[in-house]
Scaffold this motif. Structure first.
Motif, PDB file in Angstrom:
ATOM      1  N   GLY A 272       3.695  27.225 -23.824  1.00 21.53           N
ATOM      2  CA  GLY A 272       3.357  25.888 -23.362  1.00 21.53           C
ATOM      3  C   GLY A 272       4.524  24.940 -23.218  1.00 21.53           C
ATOM      4  O   GLY A 272       4.349  23.839 -22.696  1.00 21.53           O
ATOM      5  N   PRO A 276       3.693  23.847 -19.053  1.00 20.64           N
ATOM      6  CA  PRO A 276       2.397  23.344 -19.515  1.00 20.64           C
ATOM      7  C   PRO A 276       1.448  23.092 -18.341  1.00 20.64           C
ATOM      8  O   PRO A 276       1.836  22.536 -17.315  1.00 20.64           O
ATOM      9  CB  PRO A 276       2.753  22.036 -20.232  1.00 20.64           C
ATOM     10  N   ARG A 277       0.230  23.512 -18.491  1.00 18.53           N
ATOM     11  CA  ARG A 277      -0.760  23.420 -17.416  1.00 18.53           C
ATOM     12  C   ARG A 277      -0.996  21.977 -16.976  1.00 18.53           C
ATOM     13  O   ARG A 277      -1.200  21.702 -15.789  1.00 18.53           O
ATOM     14  CB  ARG A 277      -2.065  24.043 -17.900  1.00 18.53           C
ATOM     15  N   ASN A 278      -0.955  21.038 -17.906  1.00 15.47           N
ATOM     16  CA  ASN A 278      -1.280  19.655 -17.565  1.00 15.47           C
ATOM     17  C   ASN A 278      -0.193  18.953 -16.758  1.00 15.47           C
ATOM     18  O   ASN A 278      -0.377  17.838 -16.291  1.00 15.47           O
ATOM     19  CB  ASN A 278      -1.555  18.851 -18.835  1.00 15.47           C
ATOM     20  N   LYS A 279       0.951  19.599 -16.593  1.00 17.72           N
ATOM     21  CA  LYS A 279       2.049  18.973 -15.853  1.00 17.72           C
ATOM     22  C   LYS A 279       2.048  19.342 -14.371  1.00 17.72           C
ATOM     23  O   LYS A 279       2.821  18.762 -13.588  1.00 17.72           O
ATOM     24  CB  LYS A 279       3.390  19.386 -16.462  1.00 17.72           C
ATOM     25  N   ASN A 281       0.507  19.777 -10.482  1.00 16.41           N
ATOM     26  CA  ASN A 281      -0.367  19.040  -9.568  1.00 16.41           C
ATOM     27  C   ASN A 281      -1.114  20.039  -8.693  1.00 16.41           C
ATOM     28  O   ASN A 281      -0.511  20.734  -7.877  1.00 16.41           O
ATOM     29  CB  ASN A 281       0.459  18.088  -8.698  1.00 16.41           C
ATOM     30  N   TRP A 412       8.866  21.577 -12.999  1.00 20.51           N
ATOM     31  CA  TRP A 412       7.442  21.667 -13.351  1.00 20.51           C
ATOM     32  C   TRP A 412       7.053  20.530 -14.301  1.00 20.51           C
ATOM     33  O   TRP A 412       6.011  19.903 -14.146  1.00 20.51           O
ATOM     34  CB  TRP A 412       7.191  23.027 -13.997  1.00 20.51           C
ATOM     35  N   GLU A 419       3.793  11.772 -16.151  1.00 23.47           N
ATOM     36  CA  GLU A 419       2.496  12.426 -16.326  1.00 23.47           C
ATOM     37  C   GLU A 419       2.494  13.831 -15.742  1.00 23.47           C
ATOM     38  O   GLU A 419       1.920  14.753 -16.313  1.00 23.47           O
ATOM     39  CB  GLU A 419       1.390  11.583 -15.679  1.00 23.47           C
ATOM     40  N   THR A 420       3.102  14.002 -14.577  1.00 23.79           N
ATOM     41  CA  THR A 420       3.196  15.312 -13.943  1.00 23.79           C
ATOM     42  C   THR A 420       4.612  15.534 -13.440  1.00 23.79           C
ATOM     43  O   THR A 420       5.408  14.598 -13.345  1.00 23.79           O
ATOM     44  CB  THR A 420       2.213  15.438 -12.758  1.00 23.79           C
ATOM     45  N   GLU A 432      -5.986  30.515 -11.462  1.00 18.27           N
ATOM     46  CA  GLU A 432      -6.225  30.531 -12.899  1.00 18.27           C
ATOM     47  C   GLU A 432      -5.356  31.579 -13.591  1.00 18.27           C
ATOM     48  O   GLU A 432      -4.751  31.309 -14.643  1.00 18.27           O
ATOM     49  CB  GLU A 432      -7.701  30.806 -13.185  1.00 18.27           C
ATOM     50  N   GLU A 439       1.710  29.362 -18.441  1.00 22.93           N
ATOM     51  CA  GLU A 439       1.560  28.531 -19.636  1.00 22.93           C
ATOM     52  C   GLU A 439       1.871  29.328 -20.901  1.00 22.93           C
ATOM     53  O   GLU A 439       2.385  28.781 -21.882  1.00 22.93           O
ATOM     54  CB  GLU A 439       0.156  27.962 -19.722  1.00 22.93           C
TER      55      GLU A 439
END
Length: 483
Positions: A272, A276-279, A281, A412, A419-420, A432, A439
């Motif tokens: 992670g 990280p997946r949340n970064k 878009n 990334w 945020e991203t 996915e 990740e």
């Protein structure tokens, strides 16, 4: 002669009385300049000799390397004479000499049997093994009148033996050096590859005897040691001359930023931290402003004939289509990730090249890495023939998977606090699986899609854009020396 003045933290390094001083903890603190400056204090002493070690010759002789830096500094000394062959060195009017050498393998140290090195220096000590350091310490002796001593620089590396060696100076909970302990001297003795520490010489002898009653540790075998913290904040000359250098450090991946900017000795690559997946878009359709494309392959040629589970089976062949947008962002547009035999891999690569050309036009570059050895060379030649008529780039693979992944990881994640990052990923049936592997890097067993993505990003960076690059800002000599 021009006056040459160290900065305050460099002065702490230069004036320390310890037998062994390790200087560093982060990038940009002026460490290499300090190593080069140190021998100048004794070059008026006949028979004085200093040897500065790097792990390999390229680090000494490459453009902007240590030898180039020595040219700028030592030429200011009247009568100093440089030479490059048979090995780079400087000779001073007194006969004193400063040499540059490399130690690439553990057994390289035996070439130094019988030598006498008054000042022993290591640039990037974490690049050297513990065996190298302590063997060369036995060569640290002098008959010129200058007490023999050792100086070294380093950046943090949690897996290096150096992390344990300087652990007293580092907070073991946070990984950051303890400012109050920077420059404090302790004492060290080594018997049978075991190191004993103490605040005094007597304490070291007591600790050694307590651990091993038969230990024979003479007081002359005990060395004084210190670690001096240095960060880019200590190098105001560099910050003023090249303010963009700080921005470069802030743009690194989280792991590298913690190490090189903040001096963290405990940070390690973990799940992670790179991707990280949340970064990322996510986008539902491709933008129409892609200016360059690369299809990068990480090849495997082992068919899964036993229908094993994904966790236990052979490696995959991964092909990643990555593009660069006009606004500077990057797009992951297509992912292939399959287990195939060598024949199927070749056919898939060829068919994909044809489809990519039909869909994206001639602006697609195909990139592969060449494995080491003759087999890798033959495979590269075969693929060049197979893909005749396409734009193909095949080069030898270098560095660890983590090192190769760092440039893409920085994009990334994006700047600290954002945020991203600057990477868009198309929503597709493969998304996915792709995000899951990235990740989990570097802890997951399979890294094929990560390797192909990192390779594709590096290839994109190597392609000359249609517009002219911005002009580089010239650095003055003072900032160069104090890196």
């Amino acid at each position: 002669m021009d006056q040459i003045r160290p900065q305050p933290r460099q002065e702490d390094f230069l004036k320390s009385s310890a037998d062994i001083v390790i200087f560093g903890g982060a990038a940009g603190g002026g460490k290499t300049w300090s190593l080069l400056y140190e021998p100048l204090r004794h070059v008026d002493v006949p028979r004085f000799g200093a040897v500065i070690f790097r792990r390999n010759t390229n680090q000494i002789m490459n453009e902007g390397g240590m030898y180039d830096a020595s040219q700028e500094l030592y030429r200011k000394y009247p009568g100093a004479v440089p030479k490059k062959t048979p090995a780079p060195a400087w000779t001073f009017p007194s006969g004193a000499k400063v040499s540059f050498r490399h130690l690439e393998r553990d057994d390289s140290v035996y070439k130094w049997q019988g030598t006498e090195i008054c000042l022993l220096e290591f640039d990037e000590l974490t690049h050297f093994s513990e065996k190298m350091f302590f063997y060369m310490l036995s060569r640290n002796r002098s008959t010129c009148g200058v007490r023999p001593y050792v100086r070294a620089t380093c950046n943090p590396d949690a897996d290096s033996w150096v992390a344990g060696f300087i652990s007293w100076w580092v907070d073991q909970d946070t990984g950051y050096a303890i400012p109050e302990r920077s420059g404090q001297i302790r004492y060290m003795g080594r018997i049978n590859e075991q190191i004993y520490w103490g605040d005094t010489v007597g304490e070291v002898v007591e600790h050694a005897k307590g651990a091993d009653p038969d230990a024979e540790l003479d007081t002359e075998d005990i060395k004084s040691v210190t670690f001096i913290l240095s960060t880019i904040e200590d190098n105001q000359i560099l910050l003023k001359s090249d303010p963009g250098y700080m921005a470069n450090l802030k743009a690194l991946t989280k792991v590298e930023r913690e190490r090189l900017l903040k001096g963290n000795w405990k940070i390690k690559a973990a799940r992670g931290l790179y991707f990280p997946r949340n970064k990322v878009n996510l986008i539902s359709e491709l933008p129409n402003d892609i200016v360059r494309w690369v299809r990068a392959w990480d090849l495997a040629a082992t068919e899964d004939k036993k229908n094993t589970s994904p966790e236990d089976g052979p490696a995959y062949t991964a092909g990643i289509m990555i593009g660069c947008r006009r606004n500077g962002r990057f797009v992951i547009a297509d992912v292939i990730n399959r287990r195939m035999d060598s024949s199927s891999v070749r056919q898939t690569v060829l068919n994909t090249a044809k489809l990519d050309k039909a869909k994206y036009g001639r602006k697609v570059r195909i990139r592969m890495n060449q494995d080491p050895g003759q087999a890798g060379k033959e495979q590269a030649e075969n693929y060049l023939k197979l893909l005749s008529g396409f734009s193909v780039h095949i080069i030898p693979e270098t560095g660890s998977k983590e090192t190769r992944a760092e440039p893409l990881s920085a994009q990334w994640i994006g700047p600290e606090g954002s945020e991203t990052g600057f990477v868009d990923v198309l929503i597709a049936p493969w998304t996915e699986e792709y995000l899951g592997q990235l990740e989990s890097f570097p802890e997951s067993k399979f890294k094929d899609m990560v390797d192909a993505s990192a390779t594709g990003f590096l290839e994109l960076q190597s392609i000359t854009p249609s517009s002219a690059p911005p002009k580089k800002t010239a650095l003055n000599k003072e900032s160069y020396f104090n890196r």
